[in-house]
Design a protein around this motif. Structure first.
Motif, PDB file in Angstrom:
ATOM      1  N   VAL A 297     -26.065 -15.558   3.567  1.00 10.13           N
ATOM      2  CA  VAL A 297     -26.955 -15.187   4.685  1.00 10.13           C
ATOM      3  C   VAL A 297     -26.287 -15.516   6.020  1.00 10.13           C
ATOM      4  N   LEU A 298     -25.611 -16.665   6.076  1.00 12.49           N
ATOM      5  CA  LEU A 298     -24.919 -17.054   7.309  1.00 12.49           C
ATOM      6  C   LEU A 298     -23.780 -16.092   7.639  1.00 12.49           C
ATOM      7  N   LEU A 299     -23.080 -15.612   6.615  1.00 13.05           N
ATOM      8  CA  LEU A 299     -22.000 -14.641   6.841  1.00 13.05           C
ATOM      9  C   LEU A 299     -22.545 -13.365   7.469  1.00 13.05           C
ATOM     10  N   VAL A 300     -23.707 -12.928   7.005  1.00 15.87           N
ATOM     11  CA  VAL A 300     -24.311 -11.703   7.529  1.00 15.87           C
ATOM     12  C   VAL A 300     -24.886 -11.931   8.925  1.00 15.87           C
ATOM     13  N   SER A 301     -25.503 -13.091   9.137  1.00 17.76           N
ATOM     14  CA  SER A 301     -26.189 -13.365  10.405  1.00 17.76           C
ATOM     15  C   SER A 301     -25.275 -13.932  11.476  1.00 17.76           C
ATOM     16  N   LYS A 302     -24.175 -14.557  11.047  1.00 16.95           N
ATOM     17  CA  LYS A 302     -23.183 -15.149  11.958  1.00 16.95           C
ATOM     18  C   LYS A 302     -23.779 -16.263  12.820  1.00 16.95           C
ATOM     19  N   SER A 303     -24.700 -17.043  12.240  1.00 13.53           N
ATOM     20  CA  SER A 303     -25.302 -18.151  12.985  1.00 13.53           C
ATOM     21  C   SER A 303     -25.930 -19.150  12.030  1.00 13.53           C
TER      22      SER A 303
END
Length: 348
Positions: free
Chosen positions: A168-174
């Motif tokens: 999820v962090l990879l997709v959201s970048k945050s």
């Protein structure tokens, strides 16, 4: 001196006010989610469920609260009394503390910090200590065995949950939970050319395998059926809580349900668009975001309750095999696949 301390004092009062409001609303919500849990289970089994205290049994949870509070706490003679009484406070306190970074609407969080995900990881890792303390301080082999089971189970599934959140962090970048929600305004639906933002943009579709792994791991992490082996009645009676009664037992139970609702909230934030409406159209946007957030949390909790009602309990070896031999390799593979996809398509 007055000018120096006044802004700090005002900030402290605002934080205390937000925290108090959050705790009160959360406790009332949990009282009715507990009622709903019992009603759903009863409906599946063709029973009535709680229906005596108040209209339709709506005050049953509050009656249970009074019963627990007025009962005399019994402490075993051989127990370490300090640790025995501290354990339920640690368990419930940490569970409530994790909610400090949960945004229920845009800007509606006690502390909307940039490392909210890391904060959740840290708090959830510490929650194991309340269980271990309770099992060890009871000075009995059955609570201790239940505590060891619980610790092994929670640690095993935290690993899988960690890798799911990495995707999820990879997709959201945050690492900021509010930014993760806002990033879901553009997703799979946008890629296929839909003119408006819809629920197809949320991460549940683009990361569907991880959504399933996260949901099942959340059940195991919070000791929900079919993974309630910590409290398996035929083997351990009530796990690490065997020797507890009255208010300390209630605090353990409260901590468990606060953690369950936290997992429902994280599922909503990570995969179901948080406070975003299912369609980006005017009349749905008029509904406050907090309403959408609560409705989604209740929907995820309903799925938790339905799993409890019709899925048989796992054996402990099956539980550990699922965590280490199935979910862990799958989640690591999905991290690699997601990172490669984002790199190749230049979406990351």
């Amino acid at each position: 001196m007055y000018d120096f301390f006044m802004p700090w004092l005002l900030t402290l009062l605002i934080i205390l006010g937000k925290s108090l409001l959050l705790v009160v609303v959360l406790l009332v919500l949990i009282a009715y989610l507990l009622y709903a849990d019992r009603k759903i289970w009863a409906a599946v089994q063709l029973r009535r469920g709680p229906n005596v205290v108040g209209p339709w049994g709506l005050f049953q949870s509050f009656a249970d609260l009074i019963k627990f509070v007025v009962k005399e706490p019994v402490i075993p003679a051989g127990a370490n009394k300090g640790v025995f009484l501290l354990a339920p406070l640690v368990s419930s306190g940490l569970a409530l503390a994790a909610w400090a970074v949960i945004p229920v609407n845009y800007g509606w969080a006690v502390a909307d910090i940039d490392v909210g995900v890391l904060y959740i990881f840290a708090i959830s890792s510490l929650e194991v200590y309340g269980v271990i303390m309770g099992g060890w301080a009871s000075n009995s082999k059955f609570p201790f065995l239940g505590a060891l089971r619980s610790a092994a189970q929670m640690i095993s599934y935290e690993v899988s949950i960690g890798f799911v959140i990495v995707t999820v962090l990879l997709v959201s970048k945050s690492l900021n939970l509010s930014t993760i929600v806002l990033a879901q305004q553009h997703g799979f639906g946008t890629l296929i050319g839909l003119p408006i933002n819809t629920f197809l943009d949320w991460n549940w579709l683009g990361l569907f395998p991880m959504f399933i792994i996260f949901f099942i791991s959340a059940l195991a992490e919070t000791n929900r059926p079919p993974f309630d082996l910590v409290e398996a009645e035929s083997e351990l009676v009530a796990g690490h809580m065997v020797e507890y009664s009255s208010t300390p037992y209630m605090l353990f139970f409260l901590g468990e349900y606060v953690a369950i609702v936290l997992m429902c909230a994280l599922t909503t934030i990570m995969f179901l668009g948080g406070w975003l409406p299912p369609l980006d159209i005017a009349w749905l946007n008029w509904i406050p975001g907090v309403i959408w957030f609560v409705l989604k949390v209740c929907f995820v909790f309903f799925m938790f309750a339905m799993v409890k009602a019709f899925v048989p309990r796992y054996r402990y070896d099956q539980l550990m095999r699922l965590g280490w031999k199935v979910f862990l390799p799958l989640s690591i593979a999905m991290v690699v696949i997601t990172a490669a996809f984002l790199k190749i398509t230049q979406l990351g």
